[in-house]
Design an enzyme around this catalytic site. Structure first.
Site, PDB file in Angstrom:
ATOM      1  CE  LYS A  22      63.614  35.911  33.400  1.00 40.73           C
ATOM      2  NZ  LYS A  22      62.909  37.127  32.926  1.00 40.73           N
ATOM      3  CG  ASN A  23      60.070  36.931  35.338  1.00 41.86           C
ATOM      4  OD1 ASN A  23      61.146  37.408  34.996  1.00 41.86           O
ATOM      5  ND2 ASN A  23      59.255  36.321  34.479  1.00 41.86           N
ATOM      6  CB  CYS A 116      62.297  38.496  25.114  1.00 43.10           C
ATOM      7  SG  CYS A 116      63.407  37.347  25.917  1.00 43.10           S
ATOM      8  NE  ARG A 121      57.838  42.482  26.486  1.00 46.65           N
ATOM      9  CZ  ARG A 121      58.688  41.791  27.250  1.00 46.65           C
ATOM     10  NH1 ARG A 121      59.849  41.418  26.763  1.00 46.65           N
ATOM     11  NH2 ARG A 121      58.385  41.482  28.493  1.00 46.65           N
ATOM     12  N   PRO A 122      54.538  47.937  24.706  1.00 50.17           N
ATOM     13  CG  PRO A 122      52.303  48.531  24.408  1.00 50.17           C
ATOM     14  CD  PRO A 122      53.277  47.426  24.158  1.00 50.17           C
ATOM     15  CB  ILE A 123      55.954  51.234  29.231  1.00 53.53           C
ATOM     16  CG1 ILE A 123      56.546  52.463  28.539  1.00 53.53           C
ATOM     17  CG2 ILE A 123      56.926  50.068  29.181  1.00 53.53           C
ATOM     18  CD1 ILE A 123      57.717  53.077  29.311  1.00 53.53           C
ATOM     19  CG  LEU A 125      48.499  49.332  30.174  1.00 55.47           C
ATOM     20  CD1 LEU A 125      48.194  47.851  30.349  1.00 55.47           C
ATOM     21  CD2 LEU A 125      47.195  50.121  30.068  1.00 55.47           C
ATOM     22  CG  ASP A 305      56.987  33.938  30.806  1.00 57.35           C
ATOM     23  OD1 ASP A 305      56.773  34.587  29.778  1.00 57.35           O
ATOM     24  OD2 ASP A 305      57.228  34.463  31.907  1.00 57.35           O
ATOM     25  CB  ILE A 327      50.385  37.034  26.874  1.00 58.61           C
ATOM     26  CG1 ILE A 327      49.439  36.180  27.735  1.00 58.61           C
ATOM     27  CG2 ILE A 327      51.044  38.126  27.718  1.00 58.61           C
ATOM     28  CD1 ILE A 327      48.323  36.930  28.415  1.00 58.61           C
ATOM     29  NE  ARG A 397      67.512  38.529  28.912  1.00 54.74           N
ATOM     30  CZ  ARG A 397      66.306  38.667  28.376  1.00 54.74           C
ATOM     31  NH1 ARG A 397      66.105  38.360  27.120  1.00 54.74           N
ATOM     32  NH2 ARG A 397      65.308  39.122  29.082  1.00 54.74           N
TER      33      ARG A 397
HETATM   34  C1  EPZ Z   1      56.302  39.981  32.745  1.00 56.00           C
HETATM   35  O1  EPZ Z   1      56.609  40.885  31.699  1.00 56.00           O
HETATM   36  C2  EPZ Z   1      57.413  38.971  32.747  1.00 56.00           C
HETATM   37  N1  EPZ Z   1      58.674  39.643  33.007  1.00 56.00           N
HETATM   38  C3  EPZ Z   1      57.446  38.226  31.425  1.00 56.00           C
HETATM   39  O2  EPZ Z   1      58.450  37.241  31.534  1.00 56.00           O
HETATM   40  C4  EPZ Z   1      56.092  37.577  31.189  1.00 56.00           C
HETATM   41  O3  EPZ Z   1      56.089  36.973  29.910  1.00 56.00           O
HETATM   42  C5  EPZ Z   1      54.980  38.608  31.279  1.00 56.00           C
HETATM   43  O4  EPZ Z   1      55.063  39.316  32.544  1.00 56.00           O
HETATM   44  C6  EPZ Z   1      53.585  38.014  31.146  1.00 56.00           C
HETATM   45  O5  EPZ Z   1      53.387  37.050  32.120  1.00 56.00           O
HETATM   46  C7  EPZ Z   1      59.051  39.915  34.238  1.00 56.00           C
HETATM   47  O6  EPZ Z   1      58.345  39.665  35.199  1.00 56.00           O
HETATM   48  C8  EPZ Z   1      60.393  40.520  34.436  1.00 56.00           C
HETATM   49  P1  EPZ Z   1      53.041  42.463  30.955  1.00 56.00           P
HETATM   50  P2  EPZ Z   1      55.833  42.260  31.551  1.00 56.00           P
HETATM   51  O7  EPZ Z   1      53.200  43.894  31.259  1.00 56.00           O
HETATM   52  O8  EPZ Z   1      55.621  42.853  32.892  1.00 56.00           O
HETATM   53  C9  EPZ Z   1      50.964  44.419  27.103  1.00 56.00           C
HETATM   54  C10 EPZ Z   1      60.124  35.773  30.687  1.00 56.00           C
HETATM   55  O9  EPZ Z   1      60.292  34.985  29.721  1.00 56.00           O
HETATM   56  N2  EPZ Z   1      51.200  45.709  27.774  1.00 56.00           N
HETATM   57  O10 EPZ Z   1      52.101  41.663  31.795  1.00 56.00           O
HETATM   58  O11 EPZ Z   1      56.548  43.039  30.525  1.00 56.00           O
HETATM   59  C11 EPZ Z   1      52.296  43.837  26.595  1.00 56.00           C
HETATM   60  O12 EPZ Z   1      52.645  44.396  25.363  1.00 56.00           O
HETATM   61  C12 EPZ Z   1      59.307  36.998  30.465  1.00 56.00           C
HETATM   62  O13 EPZ Z   1      60.615  35.600  31.811  1.00 56.00           O
HETATM   63  C13 EPZ Z   1      50.683  46.866  27.209  1.00 56.00           C
HETATM   64  O14 EPZ Z   1      50.006  46.840  26.174  1.00 56.00           O
HETATM   65  O15 EPZ Z   1      54.467  41.733  30.965  1.00 56.00           O
HETATM   66  C14 EPZ Z   1      51.984  42.370  26.525  1.00 56.00           C
HETATM   67  O16 EPZ Z   1      51.327  42.095  25.332  1.00 56.00           O
HETATM   68  C15 EPZ Z   1      59.337  37.661  29.190  1.00 56.00           C
HETATM   69  N3  EPZ Z   1      50.952  48.061  27.815  1.00 56.00           N
HETATM   70  C16 EPZ Z   1      51.029  42.155  27.704  1.00 56.00           C
HETATM   71  O17 EPZ Z   1      50.523  43.446  28.035  1.00 56.00           O
HETATM   72  C17 EPZ Z   1      51.695  48.140  28.962  1.00 56.00           C
HETATM   73  O18 EPZ Z   1      51.894  49.265  29.468  1.00 56.00           O
HETATM   74  C18 EPZ Z   1      51.662  41.507  28.928  1.00 56.00           C
HETATM   75  O19 EPZ Z   1      52.678  42.327  29.428  1.00 56.00           O
HETATM   76  C19 EPZ Z   1      52.213  46.966  29.525  1.00 56.00           C
HETATM   77  C20 EPZ Z   1      51.943  45.751  28.909  1.00 56.00           C
END
Ligand code: EPZ
Length: 418
Positions: A22-23, A116, A121-123, A125, A305, A327, A397
Site C-alpha cells: 500500500k505505502n 489515521c 500529523r503536521p505537514i 516539513l 506500523d 514515531i 484501507r
Molecule cells: C508514512 O506516513 C506511512 N504512510 C505511515 O503508514 C507510517 O506509519 C509512517 O510513514 C511512518 O513510518 C504512507 O506511507 C502512506 P512521516 P507519513 O511523515 O509519511 C512527523 C500505515 O499504517 N511529521 O514519516 O505520514 C509526524 O507527525 C501508516 O500504513 C512532522 O512532524 O509519516 C509523525 O510523528 C500510517 N512534520 C512522524 O513525523 C511533517 O511535516 C512520522 O511521519 C511530517 C511528519
C-alpha cells in the site's frame, strides 16, 4: 461499516501470498501525474486507500482503472491542479499529490490531508521542503496554495526523516532546475520504490535507502510499467498472526529483509523463522515468551506500523514486554480494546508494558485505526471464544481481503458489511 467476527483457538497452516505494498503504491500513484504519460502498475493491492487515490486521479482529469491487481493510469488529460477537501480527507497520502502537481503544473491547491488519527500529523516539513525549492506557499482558510514559476535545485535538510516529506521533496525536485540534495531523508523501502519508478520514467534520482537522496535535473517523461514490491507490514501482520495463534505459515512473494526487525523479535519470542529469498516460513506453538525492549524508530529501526500487531501477538507471552513508541504520539489506541480481551497492558505516556496472561477471551471491540484494527484481529485469533470487531472501514484501507487470507490459513474469520 464492517463487522469482523473471529472465533479464536484455531492454528494457522498453509501458504499465502503477500499483497503488494500500500505505502509503495500510493506515492507512485501521485507521481504518475508528474510526467503526463501512461503508467501500468502490477501487484497493486485492492484497498480503500487505493480507491481514494484513483478518485483523486480521475478528479484531476486522468484515466485511472484498476482490474484485479493491475492498474492503468493515463495522465495526459490532466486538467486540474487542485484537490477538493472531501478527497483530501480520505487518506493521509493524498498530500503527496502536492509535490507531484507542483512539479507538473507549477501550482497546486489542496487542504490538509486526513488519515489515521495517530496524534498530531503536521505537514510543516513537506511545506518547508517545497519552499526551499522555490515554491511560494500560502496557507489560508484551511487551504494550502503552492506556486512556483520555476523550481530551483537546492540542499534540503530534513530534521526528521519524514517519509511523506521525503517523497514530496523528491517529486517536486524532479521539475527543478539544477541538482537537489535531500539530507536526512527517510530510508524506508517505499522511498526506494518511488526512486525506481521515477527512474523507470526517465528521471534521475539516486541514494534511496541512504539518508542522502540526489535528484538531478530532467523531468521524467516516458510510459512506465512497474511492479509494486510486497507489503512489509501486511507480511509482518501475517507473521504475527501465526505467532499468536500457533501453526506453520509460509509467506510467498515476501521481502523478509524489509521487516527483519519484526522477525528478529518473533524469533526471540520463540518462533522458528526460516527465510529464503522471496519467501519465509513462520512456525509457532503459540506459547511465546516476552521480548524486548522494543522501540519504534524510522527505518531501518522497528516500524511503528508493526507495533500494534506485534503487541497483539505478545499478549499471552510469558513475562513482561516493554514497548516504546517514538514515531506517533497516539499509537496505542488499540490498548483499551485489547484489555477487553483480558490483556494486561499498562501505559505510561509513550511506553507500554505488556504482562503476558495465560488466556484471552473473546469480546466486542471497536477498530480504532488501520493497524490497531489488525492488532485486534491478531489478538482475536489467540483468544478463546468469539471476538467481534466493529470497524468503520479501517482494516480494508490497508489489508486486501484479509478475511479470505486468514480463512484460507484455517482461521475462523468472517467479515460482513452493513
Ligand atoms: C508514512 O506516513 C506511512 N504512510 C505511515 O503508514 C507510517 O506509519 C509512517 O510513514 C511512518 O513510518 C504512507 O506511507 C502512506 P512521516 P507519513 O511523515 O509519511 C512527523 C500505515 O499504517 N511529521 O514519516 O505520514 C509526524 O507527525 C501508516 O500504513 C512532522 O512532524 O509519516 C509523525 O510523528 C500510517 N512534520 C512522524 O513525523 C511533517 O511535516 C512520522 O511521519 C511530517 C511528519
Amino acid at each position: 461499516m464492517d463487522f469482523w467476527t473471529v472465533r479464536g483457538g484455531k492454528k494457522l497452516y498453509g501458504a499465502c501470498r503477500v499483497q503488494g505494498s500500500k505505502n509503495a503504491s500510493l506515492p507512485i500513484l501521485a507521481a504518475s501525474v508528474l510526467a503526463g504519460g501512461e503508467t501500468e502498475l502490477t501487484n497493486v493491492p485492492r484497498l480503500r486507500d487505493i480507491d481514494a487515490a484513483l478518485r483523486i486521479l480521475r478528479h484531476l482529469g486522468c484515466r485511472a482503472e484498476q482490474e484485479g491487481n493491475r492498474l492503468y493510469i493515463d495522465a495526459r488529460g490532466l486538467v486540474h491542479s487542485s484537490v477538493p477537501e472531501s478527497l483530501m480527507h480520505e487518506m493521509r497520502s493524498s498530500v503527496i499529490f502536492m509535490g507531484a502537481l507542483l512539479a507538473r503544473c507549477g501550482e497546486v491547491r489542496l487542504s490538509p490531508p486526513g488519515g489515521c488519527r495517530l496524534g498530531k500529523r503536521p505537514i510543516d516539513l513537506h511545506l518547508k521542503a517545497l519552499r526551499q525549492l522555490g515554491a511560494e506557499v500560502e496557507e489560508k482558510d484551511g487551504e494550502i496554495l503552492c506556486r512556483a514559476a520555476k523550481l530551483r535545485g537546492t540542499t534540503i535538510r530534513l530534521p526528521f526523516p519524514s517519509v511523506g516529506a521525503t517523497e514530496n521533496a523528491m517529486l517536486a525536485a524532479c521539475a527543478a532546475e539544477g541538482e537537489t540534495v535531500i539530507e536526512g531523508a527517510a530510508r524506508e523501502p517505499e522511498i526506494g520504490a518511488l526512486q525506481d519508478y521515477l527512474n523507470r520514467m526517465g528521471g534521475s534520482v539516486r541514494g534511496a535507502g541512504t539518508g542522502r537522496i540526489v535528484v538531478s535535473p530532467g523531468r521524467p517523461g516516458g510510459p512506465v510499467r512497474f511492479a509494486v514490491q510486497p507489503d512489509r507490514i501486511a507480511a509482518a501482520t501475517l507473521a504475527c498472526a501465526c505467532a499468536a495463534a500457533g501453526g506453520e505459515v509460509e509467506l510467498t512473494d515476501a521481502e523478509p529483509a524489509h521487516f527483519s526487525t519484526v522477525l528478529h523479535f518473533l524469533k526471540d519470542a520463540g518462533c522458528d523463522i526460516i527465510t529464503k529469498q522471496r519467501c519465509l516460513t513462520v512456525r509457532s506453538d503459540g506459547r511465546l515468551r516476552a521480548v524486548g525492549p522494543i522501540t519504534t524508530e524510522p527505518y531501518p529501526g522497528f516500524p511503528t506500523d508493526a507495533q500494534p500487531v506485534l503487541m497483539a501477538a505478545l499478549l499471552r507471552a510469558e513475562g513482561v514486554t516493554r514497548i516504546r513508541e517514538t514515531i506517533f504520539e497516539n499509537r496505542f489506541r488499540q490498548v483499551p480494546e485489547l484489555r477487553k480481551l483480558g490483556a494486561d497492558i499498562r501505559l505510561d505516556g509513550q511506553n507500554a508494558e505488556i504482562r503476558g496472561v495465560a488466556r484471552l477471551h473473546g469480546a466486542a471491540l471497536e477498530a480504532t485505526d488501520l493497524r490497531g484494527g489488525a492488532a485486534m484481529l491478531v489478538a482475536g485469533l489467540a483468544a478463546e471464544g468469539e471476538t467481534r470487531i466493529r470497524d468503520e472501514g479501517h482494516i480494508a484501507r490497508g489489508y486486501e481481503r484479509f478475511d479470505r487470507v486468514l480463512s484460507a490459513l484455517g482461521a475462523e474469520v468472517r467479515r460482513t458489511d452493513s
